[in-house]
Design a protein around this motif. Structure first.
Motif, PDB file in Angstrom:
ATOM      1  N   ILE A 136       0.844  -1.201   0.000  1.00 34.56           N
ATOM      2  CA  ILE A 136       0.000   0.000   0.000  1.00 34.56           C
ATOM      3  C   ILE A 136       0.880   1.252   0.000  1.00 34.56           C
ATOM      4  O   ILE A 136       0.637   2.191  -0.769  1.00 34.56           O
ATOM      5  CB  ILE A 136      -0.961  -0.004   1.209  1.00 34.56           C
ATOM      6  N   LEU A 137       1.897   1.268   0.840  1.00 34.47           N
ATOM      7  CA  LEU A 137       2.817   2.410   0.915  1.00 34.47           C
ATOM      8  C   LEU A 137       3.449   2.681  -0.444  1.00 34.47           C
ATOM      9  O   LEU A 137       3.473   3.820  -0.916  1.00 34.47           O
ATOM     10  CB  LEU A 137       3.898   2.148   1.969  1.00 34.47           C
ATOM     11  N   HIS A 138       3.966   1.656  -1.090  1.00 31.22           N
ATOM     12  CA  HIS A 138       4.662   1.833  -2.365  1.00 31.22           C
ATOM     13  C   HIS A 138       3.708   2.183  -3.511  1.00 31.22           C
ATOM     14  O   HIS A 138       4.143   2.692  -4.543  1.00 31.22           O
ATOM     15  CB  HIS A 138       5.490   0.593  -2.701  1.00 31.22           C
ATOM     16  N   ALA A 139       2.424   1.939  -3.339  1.00 28.70           N
ATOM     17  CA  ALA A 139       1.435   2.288  -4.365  1.00 28.70           C
ATOM     18  C   ALA A 139       0.854   3.684  -4.142  1.00 28.70           C
ATOM     19  O   ALA A 139       0.084   4.179  -4.964  1.00 28.70           O
ATOM     20  CB  ALA A 139       0.309   1.254  -4.370  1.00 28.70           C
ATOM     21  N   THR A 140       1.223   4.312  -3.036  1.00 34.94           N
ATOM     22  CA  THR A 140       0.652   5.598  -2.640  1.00 34.94           C
ATOM     23  C   THR A 140       1.755   6.655  -2.581  1.00 34.94           C
ATOM     24  O   THR A 140       2.646   6.552  -1.746  1.00 34.94           O
ATOM     25  CB  THR A 140      -0.020   5.463  -1.257  1.00 34.94           C
ATOM     26  N   PRO A 141       1.709   7.669  -3.444  1.00 34.62           N
ATOM     27  CA  PRO A 141       2.792   8.660  -3.470  1.00 34.62           C
ATOM     28  C   PRO A 141       2.919   9.517  -2.204  1.00 34.62           C
ATOM     29  O   PRO A 141       4.025   9.876  -1.819  1.00 34.62           O
ATOM     30  CB  PRO A 141       2.448   9.554  -4.667  1.00 34.62           C
ATOM     31  N   PHE A 142       1.794   9.839  -1.567  1.00 32.20           N
ATOM     32  CA  PHE A 142       1.821  10.779  -0.443  1.00 32.20           C
ATOM     33  C   PHE A 142       1.577  10.074   0.890  1.00 32.20           C
ATOM     34  O   PHE A 142       0.631   9.301   1.016  1.00 32.20           O
ATOM     35  CB  PHE A 142       0.723  11.841  -0.614  1.00 32.20           C
ATOM     36  N   LEU A 143       2.412  10.391   1.890  1.00 33.14           N
ATOM     37  CA  LEU A 143       2.170   9.921   3.249  1.00 33.14           C
ATOM     38  C   LEU A 143       1.796  11.127   4.094  1.00 33.14           C
ATOM     39  O   LEU A 143       2.506  12.135   4.085  1.00 33.14           O
ATOM     40  CB  LEU A 143       3.394   9.243   3.851  1.00 33.14           C
ATOM     41  N   LEU A 144       0.695  11.014   4.810  1.00 33.01           N
ATOM     42  CA  LEU A 144       0.224  12.082   5.686  1.00 33.01           C
ATOM     43  C   LEU A 144       0.750  11.875   7.097  1.00 33.01           C
ATOM     44  O   LEU A 144       0.647  10.782   7.647  1.00 33.01           O
ATOM     45  CB  LEU A 144      -1.307  12.099   5.709  1.00 33.01           C
ATOM     46  N   SER A 145       1.298  12.929   7.667  1.00 38.33           N
ATOM     47  CA  SER A 145       1.690  12.936   9.077  1.00 38.33           C
ATOM     48  C   SER A 145       0.930  14.100   9.702  1.00 38.33           C
ATOM     49  O   SER A 145       1.389  15.239   9.693  1.00 38.33           O
ATOM     50  CB  SER A 145       3.200  13.119   9.220  1.00 38.33           C
ATOM     51  N   THR A 146      -0.253  13.788  10.216  1.00 38.94           N
ATOM     52  CA  THR A 146      -1.156  14.844  10.682  1.00 38.94           C
ATOM     53  C   THR A 146      -1.283  14.829  12.203  1.00 38.94           C
ATOM     54  O   THR A 146      -2.364  14.632  12.745  1.00 38.94           O
ATOM     55  CB  THR A 146      -2.536  14.692  10.004  1.00 38.94           C
ATOM     56  N   ARG A 147      -0.170  15.020  12.846  1.00 38.01           N
ATOM     57  CA  ARG A 147      -0.192  15.140  14.302  1.00 38.01           C
ATOM     58  C   ARG A 147      -0.769  16.504  14.680  1.00 38.01           C
ATOM     59  O   ARG A 147      -0.508  17.488  14.010  1.00 38.01           O
ATOM     60  CB  ARG A 147       1.216  15.005  14.872  1.00 38.01           C
ATOM     61  N   ASN A 148      -1.516  16.520  15.771  1.00 37.67           N
ATOM     62  CA  ASN A 148      -2.087  17.769  16.246  1.00 37.67           C
ATOM     63  C   ASN A 148      -1.009  18.560  16.991  1.00 37.67           C
ATOM     64  O   ASN A 148      -0.589  18.153  18.073  1.00 37.67           O
ATOM     65  CB  ASN A 148      -3.278  17.482  17.152  1.00 37.67           C
ATOM     66  N   PRO A 149      -0.542  19.686  16.437  1.00 34.22           N
ATOM     67  CA  PRO A 149       0.527  20.443  17.090  1.00 34.22           C
ATOM     68  C   PRO A 149       0.119  21.066  18.420  1.00 34.22           C
ATOM     69  O   PRO A 149       0.978  21.446  19.218  1.00 34.22           O
ATOM     70  CB  PRO A 149       0.895  21.521  16.067  1.00 34.22           C
ATOM     71  N   ALA A 150      -1.178  21.151  18.697  1.00 34.29           N
ATOM     72  CA  ALA A 150      -1.646  21.720  19.960  1.00 34.29           C
ATOM     73  C   ALA A 150      -1.517  20.735  21.123  1.00 34.29           C
ATOM     74  O   ALA A 150      -1.552  21.135  22.284  1.00 34.29           O
ATOM     75  CB  ALA A 150      -3.099  22.166  19.826  1.00 34.29           C
ATOM     76  N   CYS A 151      -1.358  19.448  20.826  1.00 39.21           N
ATOM     77  CA  CYS A 151      -1.236  18.446  21.886  1.00 39.21           C
ATOM     78  C   CYS A 151       0.193  18.417  22.422  1.00 39.21           C
ATOM     79  O   CYS A 151       1.149  18.304  21.641  1.00 39.21           O
ATOM     80  CB  CYS A 151      -1.615  17.058  21.362  1.00 39.21           C
ATOM     81  N   PRO A 152       0.357  18.495  23.755  1.00 35.71           N
ATOM     82  CA  PRO A 152       1.699  18.531  24.343  1.00 35.71           C
ATOM     83  C   PRO A 152       2.568  17.330  23.945  1.00 35.71           C
ATOM     84  O   PRO A 152       3.773  17.472  23.766  1.00 35.71           O
ATOM     85  CB  PRO A 152       1.440  18.534  25.852  1.00 35.71           C
ATOM     86  N   GLU A 153       1.950  16.150  23.787  1.00 35.38           N
ATOM     87  CA  GLU A 153       2.742  14.959  23.451  1.00 35.38           C
ATOM     88  C   GLU A 153       3.351  15.028  22.055  1.00 35.38           C
ATOM     89  O   GLU A 153       4.234  14.243  21.721  1.00 35.38           O
ATOM     90  CB  GLU A 153       1.916  13.677  23.608  1.00 35.38           C
TER      91      GLU A 153
END
Length: 182
Positions: free
Chosen positions: A82-99
């Motif tokens: 799936i990764l190799h068939a998909t050009p874009f990877l989303l990293s959508t961490r919430n920057p407002a969360c302290p962790e």
């Protein structure tokens, strides 16, 4: 990055396919925002792998929108397919969360090693000099940024792909030794 990793497939054609994977909690994946966004953008496809904290929410969207595909928990080989068939990877961490303030971008480094184009809601000092797309973390800003990315031409987007050589150089054991010694 391990020393002896294989050469991963490079991106040659930019499809409008995006992947979010791993822990899908709201603070880490912002999944409700992603689902709302892709529901309004049928020309883009969202692939989801991992454990959903709210399976009913995912069922609601996948049942109604054919551009949102939930693969669930998958074996590693299937994840790579799936990764190799998909050009874009989303990293959508919430920057407002302290962790999310001090986390190391290991998932992003993995995606870059696999030559994917990374779209992130957080800027990481550790990735200075590596090309990835920083987007807004609020719903309307994210949708606008994603629309702008989707409208870019392939040549422009390919500048953000196929960076595994740089990732190997920087994040291998030798690269880390040089950084710590420097």
């Amino acid at each position: 990055v391990p020393e002896n990793v294989p050469d991963y497939p490079q991106i040659v054609e930019i499809k409008k396919d995006f992947l979010i994977s791993g822990v899908l909690g709201d603070n880490i994946a912002m999944l409700p925002m992603l689902l709302k966004t892709f529901a309004q953008m049928p020309e883009l496809t969202l692939h989801i792998t991992g454990k959903a904290p709210d399976p009913e929410l995912i069922k609601k969207y996948t049942g109604r929108y054919k551009n949102i595909i939930y693969h669930g928990m998958v074996e590693y080989e299937e994840y790579l397919r799936i990764l190799h068939a998909t050009p874009f990877l989303l990293s959508t961490r919430n920057p407002a969360c302290p962790e999310n303030q001090c986390n190391f971008p290991s998932k992003i480094i993995e995606a870059l090693l696999h030559n994917r184009i990374v779209i992130s809601t957080i800027y990481y000092n550790q990735l200075e000099g590596i090309k990835y797309l920083k987007v807004s973390a609020d719903e309307s800003g994210f949708m606008n940024d994603l629309r702008l990315i989707a409208c870019r031409n392939s040549a422009d987007l390919l500048e953000y792909a196929n960076q595994s050589c740089e990732v190997r150089k920087r994040f291998s054991c030798e690269g880390w030794k040089a950084t710590m010694a420097g």
